[in-house]
Scaffold this motif. Sequence first.
Motif, PDB file in Angstrom:
ATOM      1  N   HIS A  55       5.499   5.215  -1.587  1.00  0.00           N
ATOM      2  CA  HIS A  55       6.014   3.931  -1.118  1.00  0.00           C
ATOM      3  C   HIS A  55       4.921   3.132  -0.404  1.00  0.00           C
ATOM      4  CE1 HIS A  55      10.141   4.511  -2.266  1.00  0.00           C
ATOM      5  NE2 HIS A  55      10.282   5.609  -1.525  1.00  0.00           N
ATOM      6  N   LEU A  56       4.124   3.801   0.408  1.00  0.00           N
ATOM      7  CA  LEU A  56       3.060   3.118   1.147  1.00  0.00           C
ATOM      8  C   LEU A  56       2.024   2.519   0.197  1.00  0.00           C
ATOM      9  CD1 LEU A  56       2.593   5.657   4.078  1.00  0.00           C
ATOM     10  CD2 LEU A  56       3.319   3.272   4.317  1.00  0.00           C
TER      11      LEU A  56
ATOM     12  N   ARG B  22       0.129  -5.952  -0.667  1.00  0.00           N
ATOM     13  CA  ARG B  22      -0.629  -6.469   0.485  1.00  0.00           C
ATOM     14  C   ARG B  22       0.233  -6.581   1.748  1.00  0.00           C
ATOM     15  NH1 ARG B  22      -4.347 -11.298  -2.259  1.00  0.00           N
ATOM     16  NH2 ARG B  22      -5.346  -9.971  -3.823  1.00  0.00           N
ATOM     17  N   LEU B  23       1.208  -5.700   1.855  1.00  0.00           N
ATOM     18  CA  LEU B  23       2.098  -5.689   3.018  1.00  0.00           C
ATOM     19  C   LEU B  23       1.665  -4.672   4.065  1.00  0.00           C
ATOM     20  CD1 LEU B  23       5.529  -5.974   1.179  1.00  0.00           C
ATOM     21  CD2 LEU B  23       4.254  -7.792   2.336  1.00  0.00           C
ATOM     22  N   VAL B  24       0.919  -3.647   3.649  1.00  0.00           N
ATOM     23  CA  VAL B  24       0.428  -2.638   4.594  1.00  0.00           C
ATOM     24  C   VAL B  24      -1.049  -2.357   4.315  1.00  0.00           C
ATOM     25  CG1 VAL B  24       2.698  -1.531   4.808  1.00  0.00           C
ATOM     26  CG2 VAL B  24       1.039  -0.653   3.147  1.00  0.00           C
ATOM     27  N   THR B  25      -1.701  -1.825   5.324  1.00  0.00           N
ATOM     28  CA  THR B  25      -3.076  -1.364   5.182  1.00  0.00           C
ATOM     29  C   THR B  25      -3.232  -0.137   6.084  1.00  0.00           C
ATOM     30  OG1 THR B  25      -5.406  -2.023   5.266  1.00  0.00           O
ATOM     31  CG2 THR B  25      -3.989  -2.802   7.061  1.00  0.00           C
ATOM     32  N   TYR B  26      -4.389   0.500   6.039  1.00  0.00           N
ATOM     33  CA  TYR B  26      -4.551   1.690   6.880  1.00  0.00           C
ATOM     34  C   TYR B  26      -5.978   1.796   7.406  1.00  0.00           C
ATOM     35  CZ  TYR B  26      -6.942   4.025   2.976  1.00  0.00           C
ATOM     36  OH  TYR B  26      -7.825   4.357   1.984  1.00  0.00           O
TER      37      TYR B  26
ATOM     38  N   TRP C 182      -1.122   3.903   9.065  1.00  0.00           N
ATOM     39  CA  TRP C 182      -0.689   2.707   8.355  1.00  0.00           C
ATOM     40  C   TRP C 182      -0.179   1.639   9.309  1.00  0.00           C
ATOM     41  CZ3 TRP C 182      -1.344   2.202   3.128  1.00  0.00           C
ATOM     42  CH2 TRP C 182      -1.690   3.357   2.435  1.00  0.00           C
ATOM     43  N   THR C 183      -0.525   0.385   9.032  1.00  0.00           N
ATOM     44  CA  THR C 183      -0.056  -0.754   9.819  1.00  0.00           C
ATOM     45  C   THR C 183       0.361  -1.874   8.861  1.00  0.00           C
ATOM     46  OG1 THR C 183      -2.275  -1.706   9.970  1.00  0.00           O
ATOM     47  CG2 THR C 183      -1.585  -0.240  11.766  1.00  0.00           C
ATOM     48  N   LEU C 184       1.159  -2.793   9.368  1.00  0.00           N
ATOM     49  CA  LEU C 184       1.540  -3.952   8.577  1.00  0.00           C
ATOM     50  C   LEU C 184       0.406  -4.973   8.565  1.00  0.00           C
ATOM     51  CD1 LEU C 184       5.209  -4.604   9.742  1.00  0.00           C
ATOM     52  CD2 LEU C 184       4.436  -3.289   7.764  1.00  0.00           C
TER      53      LEU C 184
ATOM     54  N   GLU D   2       0.673 -10.583   6.183  1.00  0.00           N
ATOM     55  CA  GLU D   2       1.523 -10.986   5.062  1.00  0.00           C
ATOM     56  C   GLU D   2       2.942 -10.457   5.224  1.00  0.00           C
ATOM     57  OE1 GLU D   2       2.529 -12.722   1.377  1.00  0.00           O
ATOM     58  OE2 GLU D   2       0.750 -12.994   2.641  1.00  0.00           O
ATOM     59  N   ALA D   3       3.098  -9.330   5.925  1.00  0.00           N
ATOM     60  CA  ALA D   3       4.422  -8.728   6.093  1.00  0.00           C
ATOM     61  C   ALA D   3       5.326  -9.534   7.014  1.00  0.00           C
ATOM     62  CB  ALA D   3       4.280  -7.299   6.627  1.00  0.00           C
ATOM     63  N   ASN D   4       4.761 -10.478   7.766  1.00  0.00           N
ATOM     64  CA  ASN D   4       5.584 -11.292   8.665  1.00  0.00           C
ATOM     65  C   ASN D   4       6.675 -12.052   7.918  1.00  0.00           C
ATOM     66  OD1 ASN D   4       4.435 -10.613  11.133  1.00  0.00           O
ATOM     67  ND2 ASN D   4       2.799 -12.118  10.918  1.00  0.00           N
TER      68      ASN D   4
END
Length: 222
Positions: free
Chosen positions: A48-49, A56-60, A74-76, A79-81
């Motif tokens: 899922h990640l 482009r909703l999460v990165t790490y 992992w962080t948002l 774009e996830a806003n």
Amino acid sequence: MKKINSREKESNKKTRRAIVKLLKENESMDAHQLSTLLDVTAMAIRQHLYELQEERLVTYTEEPRTMGRPAKMWTLTPEANRLFPDGYADLTVSLIESMKEAFGDEGLERLLEVRNRKQIQDYLNKAPASLPLNEQLIALAELRTDEGFMANVIEDPAGSFYLVEKHCPICEAARACTNICKKELEMFQHVLGDGVEVTRGEHIIKGDNRCVYQIKSKKASK
């Protein structure tokens, strides 16, 4: 290739929404932490990640461990806003631009002052200064959460408090009118009173993942 039925698709969407919500609330987490909280296998969480990463909703970032390979934290992404309440961003920005055109910067400033006074009074009615500071802050955080700011209160061992807001539903409006953020800081200071000093550290508008307000007793700082 195995076809995914509608029930599986809905389950996957629900899991991804839960992942995004947890990352918003906790700022950064690894797959094992998410797996434990959601009762889903770590392998499925990673899948899922990676799919959220493709959107482009999460990165790490990699965090070293005493044993084994570094962990992916992992962080948002900004774009996830768009997945969270935006406080009618387009309409608000349009209204701000129209008010600037109609009344000029001074007129807009006066309107913000009126809004600020009403907000202060509303907060004081629901989170009165007669409460102990920690209780007032908890009540204030609940009010802000109801407004979409996802707020909570943290107390540090030195006695200071931190009001943490993990989402900003007025972010686009604040970008269009930076005085909105200034007024937010002034509003907290008025509501919490002259006995404390309120400063803002992390700031979503400046690229941080959250807004953090430190509330420190002026007596303690002397």
